[in-house]
Design a protein around this motif. Structure first.
Motif, short mmCIF file in Angstrom:
data_model
loop_
_atom_site.label_atom_id
_atom_site.label_comp_id
_atom_site.label_asym_id
_atom_site.label_seq_id
_atom_site.Cartn_x
_atom_site.Cartn_y
_atom_site.Cartn_z
N TRP A 91 -107.32 5.46 -66.02
CA TRP A 91 -107.78 4.07 -65.93
C TRP A 91 -107.25 3.25 -67.10
N LEU A 92 -107.38 3.77 -68.32
CA LEU A 92 -106.88 3.02 -69.47
C LEU A 92 -105.37 2.84 -69.42
N ALA A 93 -104.65 3.87 -69.03
CA ALA A 93 -103.19 3.75 -68.90
C ALA A 93 -102.85 2.63 -67.92
N GLU A 94 -103.59 2.55 -66.82
CA GLU A 94 -103.37 1.49 -65.84
C GLU A 94 -103.68 0.12 -66.43
N GLU A 95 -104.79 0.02 -67.15
CA GLU A 95 -105.16 -1.25 -67.78
C GLU A 95 -104.08 -1.73 -68.75
N LEU A 96 -103.50 -0.79 -69.48
CA LEU A 96 -102.51 -1.12 -70.50
C LEU A 96 -101.10 -1.28 -69.94
N GLY A 97 -100.92 -0.93 -68.67
CA GLY A 97 -99.60 -1.00 -68.08
C GLY A 97 -98.64 0.02 -68.63
N VAL A 98 -99.15 1.18 -69.03
CA VAL A 98 -98.32 2.25 -69.58
C VAL A 98 -97.80 3.11 -68.43
N PRO A 99 -96.50 3.22 -68.24
CA PRO A 99 -95.97 4.11 -67.19
C PRO A 99 -96.38 5.56 -67.50
N TYR A 100 -96.77 6.28 -66.47
CA TYR A 100 -97.20 7.66 -66.68
C TYR A 100 -96.87 8.52 -65.47
N ASP A 101 -96.83 9.79 -65.74
CA ASP A 101 -96.65 10.80 -64.69
C ASP A 101 -97.87 11.70 -64.75
N ARG A 102 -98.74 11.59 -63.73
CA ARG A 102 -99.93 12.43 -63.72
C ARG A 102 -99.65 13.70 -62.93
N ARG A 103 -100.01 14.82 -63.49
CA ARG A 103 -99.78 16.11 -62.85
C ARG A 103 -101.10 16.82 -62.63
N ASP A 104 -101.36 17.23 -61.39
CA ASP A 104 -102.61 17.91 -61.07
C ASP A 104 -102.75 19.18 -61.88
N MET A 105 -103.95 19.36 -62.44
CA MET A 105 -104.25 20.55 -63.22
C MET A 105 -105.76 20.71 -63.26
N GLY A 106 -106.20 21.95 -63.26
CA GLY A 106 -107.62 22.23 -63.34
C GLY A 106 -108.28 22.27 -61.97
N GLY A 107 -109.48 22.83 -61.92
CA GLY A 107 -110.21 22.93 -60.66
C GLY A 107 -109.45 23.74 -59.64
N ALA A 108 -109.32 23.19 -58.44
CA ALA A 108 -108.63 23.89 -57.35
C ALA A 108 -107.16 24.11 -57.65
N PHE A 109 -106.60 23.35 -58.60
CA PHE A 109 -105.19 23.48 -58.92
C PHE A 109 -104.91 24.57 -59.94
N GLY A 110 -105.96 25.07 -60.58
CA GLY A 110 -105.78 26.14 -61.56
C GLY A 110 -105.07 25.66 -62.82
N MET A 111 -104.77 26.62 -63.69
CA MET A 111 -104.06 26.34 -64.93
C MET A 111 -103.07 27.45 -65.20
N ASP A 112 -101.84 27.07 -65.49
CA ASP A 112 -100.84 28.09 -65.80
C ASP A 112 -100.75 28.31 -67.30
N ASP A 113 -99.98 29.31 -67.67
CA ASP A 113 -99.85 29.65 -69.09
C ASP A 113 -99.22 28.52 -69.89
N ALA A 114 -98.32 27.78 -69.28
CA ALA A 114 -97.66 26.67 -69.97
C ALA A 114 -98.69 25.61 -70.35
N TYR A 115 -99.61 25.34 -69.44
CA TYR A 115 -100.64 24.34 -69.75
C TYR A 115 -101.59 24.86 -70.83
N ARG A 116 -101.99 26.11 -70.73
CA ARG A 116 -102.90 26.68 -71.73
C ARG A 116 -102.27 26.69 -73.12
N ALA A 117 -100.96 26.76 -73.17
CA ALA A 117 -100.29 26.67 -74.46
C ALA A 117 -100.41 25.26 -75.04
#
Length: 203
Positions: free
Chosen positions: A18-44
């Protein structure tokens, strides 16, 4: 480019997106957590194995409120991150207070959204709803004095509280009339960034 890791149905991820949208900051959101799980790269990246986490120009940060402060400071200017420490503190106190509000609403959310009807604890729902109703009076009183929790304009103090306020207004529980809180929530619903990131189905 800002990268945000986290599933969008997480309250903590909603705050950041929400804040990124308010500020107009371009972003790439990547699903993680919950049903999507977490890989070792994210845990690092995030040893807590929680969401969200961001990365911008090689800088990695976790903890949603630290991320909000960072984005406001680096992209929001005086409007979102006042240089006056007193003005900033008055907004940031609501970020800290929000944990009481979230703690009251979270059991209702999990019981009514993520728990099968036959397994629900109606006594827990009632206790939590009563506590959330009591806390909503504090928000209402503040909003009777100021247009926003952050002061005369929306700011980072509004974001955590508002994210849970949306759940509070959507969950099928009895809510006392809070005219200032309701006025604030109506103003939030006029903001495209709030509608697009926070006002999604509760899952």
């Amino acid at each position: 480019m800002l990268t945000i890791w986290g599933r969008i149905n997480s309250h903590n991820v909603k705050k950041v997106v929400w804040l990124a949208e308010e500020l107009g900051v371009p972003y790439d959101r990547r699903d993680m957590g919950g049903a999507f799980g977490m890989d070792d790269a994210y845990r690092a990246l995030n040893p807590n194995a929680l969401i969200p986490t961001i990365e911008e120009d090689g800088f990695v940060l976790w903890e949603s409120h630290s991320i909000l402060r960072y984005l406001a400071a680096t992209h929001g200017g005086e409007r979102w991150f006042p240089s006056d420490p007193k003005a900033r503190a008055l907004a940031e106190r609501w970020m800290d207070w929000h944990f009481d509000w979230a703690e009251a609403i979270r059991p209702i959310f999990f019981q009514l959204v993520r728990t099968p009807p036959e397994q629900r604890d109606t006594a827990l729902i009632a206790r939590s709803a009563a506590q959330a109703a009591r806390l909503s009076a504090l928000i209402d009183a503040q909003l009777g004095r100021e247009a926003w929790l952050s002061g005369k304009d929306i700011g980072i103090g509004d974001i955590p509280v508002a994210t849970y306020a949306h759940s509070w207004f959507q969950l099928p529980v009895e809510r006392p009339s809070r005219p200032h809180l309701e006025r604030w929530y109506a103003a939030l619903r006029e903001r495209a960034a709030f509608r697009d990131t926070v006002m999604i189905p509760l899952t």
